[in-house]
Structures are given as C-alpha cells and as structure tokens.
Write a protein that holds these residues in place. Sequence first.
Motif, PDB file in Angstrom:
ATOM      1  N   PHE A  15      -2.903 -11.716  -2.597  1.00 48.82           N
ATOM      2  CA  PHE A  15      -4.075 -12.422  -2.049  1.00 48.82           C
ATOM      3  C   PHE A  15      -4.468 -13.581  -2.960  1.00 48.82           C
ATOM      4  N   ARG A  16      -4.517 -13.302  -4.255  1.00 47.66           N
ATOM      5  CA  ARG A  16      -4.997 -14.314  -5.210  1.00 47.66           C
ATOM      6  C   ARG A  16      -4.020 -15.491  -5.315  1.00 47.66           C
ATOM      7  N   ASP A  17      -2.721 -15.188  -5.390  1.00 44.30           N
ATOM      8  CA  ASP A  17      -1.741 -16.256  -5.643  1.00 44.30           C
ATOM      9  C   ASP A  17      -1.317 -16.993  -4.380  1.00 44.30           C
ATOM     10  N   PHE A  18      -1.299 -16.297  -3.248  1.00 45.60           N
ATOM     11  CA  PHE A  18      -0.737 -16.918  -2.031  1.00 45.60           C
ATOM     12  C   PHE A  18      -1.680 -16.910  -0.833  1.00 45.60           C
TER      13      PHE A  18
ATOM     14  N   GLU B 254      -0.194 -15.182   3.672  1.00 38.19           N
ATOM     15  CA  GLU B 254       1.080 -14.766   3.066  1.00 38.19           C
ATOM     16  C   GLU B 254       1.133 -13.239   2.946  1.00 38.19           C
ATOM     17  N   PHE B 255      -0.026 -12.636   2.635  1.00 37.41           N
ATOM     18  CA  PHE B 255      -0.070 -11.173   2.592  1.00 37.41           C
ATOM     19  C   PHE B 255       0.281 -10.605   3.974  1.00 37.41           C
ATOM     20  N   ARG B 256      -0.249 -11.199   5.032  1.00 35.80           N
ATOM     21  CA  ARG B 256       0.031 -10.689   6.388  1.00 35.80           C
ATOM     22  C   ARG B 256       1.508 -10.821   6.728  1.00 35.80           C
TER      23      ARG B 256
ATOM     24  N   GLU C 132      -8.219  -1.615  -5.732  1.00 36.58           N
ATOM     25  CA  GLU C 132      -8.863  -2.930  -5.780  1.00 36.58           C
ATOM     26  C   GLU C 132      -8.632  -3.595  -4.426  1.00 36.58           C
ATOM     27  N   ARG C 133      -9.717  -3.973  -3.774  1.00 36.90           N
ATOM     28  CA  ARG C 133      -9.599  -4.488  -2.404  1.00 36.90           C
ATOM     29  C   ARG C 133     -10.111  -5.925  -2.322  1.00 36.90           C
ATOM     30  N   PRO C 134      -9.191  -6.869  -2.074  1.00 37.61           N
ATOM     31  CA  PRO C 134      -9.609  -8.275  -2.031  1.00 37.61           C
ATOM     32  C   PRO C 134     -10.654  -8.553  -0.949  1.00 37.61           C
TER      33      PRO C 134
END
Length: 213
Positions: free
Chosen positions: A74-77, A81-83, A152-154
Amino acid sequence: MNKRSGKTVGAKVRRRTQSQLPHGHSPSALFLVGFMGAGKTSVGQTLAEHLNWAFEDLDRRIERREGRTVPEIFRDFGESEFRRAEHGALREVLEEVHGGAVKIVALGGGAFVQENNMALLKASGIPTVFLDAPVDELWRRCCQQTGTAETERPLLRSIDRFRELYAARRGSYLRASSKIQTGSRTLNEIAAEIAETLGLRKIEIRAQQGEVE
Ligand code: S3P
C-alpha cells in the motif's frame, strides 16, 4: 495449539488417503469473506483444525508472491497495485483448489468487493461465507489487534471512515453464498455452524502402516 502432524520432531508421519477426503456433493474448499475484524483468519484456522483441512490467509500469499508486507505494498505502490496483486494471488489459489487442494481460504476485507474477484469466485462454484458482526464490534476488534505486523491495516483510519467503508461494502458481502453472525460468539460456535450449514466433512487422519515415527 495446532496439533496436526509434521509440526514437531518425532511426531507421527500421517498422510491423507483419497478415501479420507471429502467426497460426493460436500464442498472441499471454502472462502471466508467479510470486513476487517470479522474474524476470517481466526474462524478459518479454527474450522480448519476441526476438519483437518488446510488453512490459508490470502494476504500472506500476496506477501510471499510480492516479497513485501501488505502495508508496504500500500505504502510503496498504492491500493490499485495491491488489488492487482490480490487478484493474481486469488487466481493462483483457485487453480490449486481446482487441482484438488482441500482448504479454507480467508480473503482480505476488500477482496470479495472487487468485481473481478467476485466473478471468479462465483464462477468457481466454491462456497463463500460472509462473516458479519455489528460495525462497532468490528472496529473494537481491529483496535484490539493493532500492534502486530500481521494486523497492521492500511485502511483502518477513523471510526467514521470505517463505518462508511463497511456500509459501502456490505451489499457486496451479502452476495456471498452464506452469511454467519459472529457478534458475541466463540470461534468454536461459529466454526461448528459453518461446518453444519455447509455439510463440511472432516478428514479422518490416521497414521498409515509403516509410517509411524
Ligand atoms: C483490506 C483488508 C485487509 C488487507 C488489506 C485491505 C480491505 O485484510 O487485505 O489491508 O480492503 O479491507 P483483513 O480484512 O484481513 O484485515
């Protein structure tokens, strides 16, 4: 906690034989869906232990495939991108299930809401179970869990945003093939209800001749 074979040195070597696998019309795989804090992982692990099935959390597969944790993706992309990574991981696990893997899979809270994932799951014919609870209880559970890397949940921000997201997603969750209430219930009660509702069969594991010790 998990007493299945292969975990400790000197444990009996056990194998599943074909006759011990679920058969007939009884499902041999199951996907757990629902919002963050619904208990998809803990219910899935409990049910898998009751049935002697394998368990997996799709987020862990995503992390292995991507070489990064979910928060890092989540943080980097970003979320899109996560999906993409999530969809790839889901395709992979579905191939394994179609190939005969007997398992319970916990999906991340957003996975079933994505149309492409829902379409894949519906087409597969594999049961999907929506674990639901009052949104305030979901929030409380998530807040209690924060602090470990795996929880840890973005997308866990304010209670207002949490409620909005839950309301926006609930209609999609309700398209799962079954729904189970988890509010104020124990893991064993929930697991037993799922097993009974879906007619899930336990795999009897016996030590095979010549394979002991
Ligand atoms: C998400 C939920 C998380 C994880 C990711 C996105 C979501 O899984 O997949 O942070 O969109 O609700 P859990 O439901 O297991 O927390």
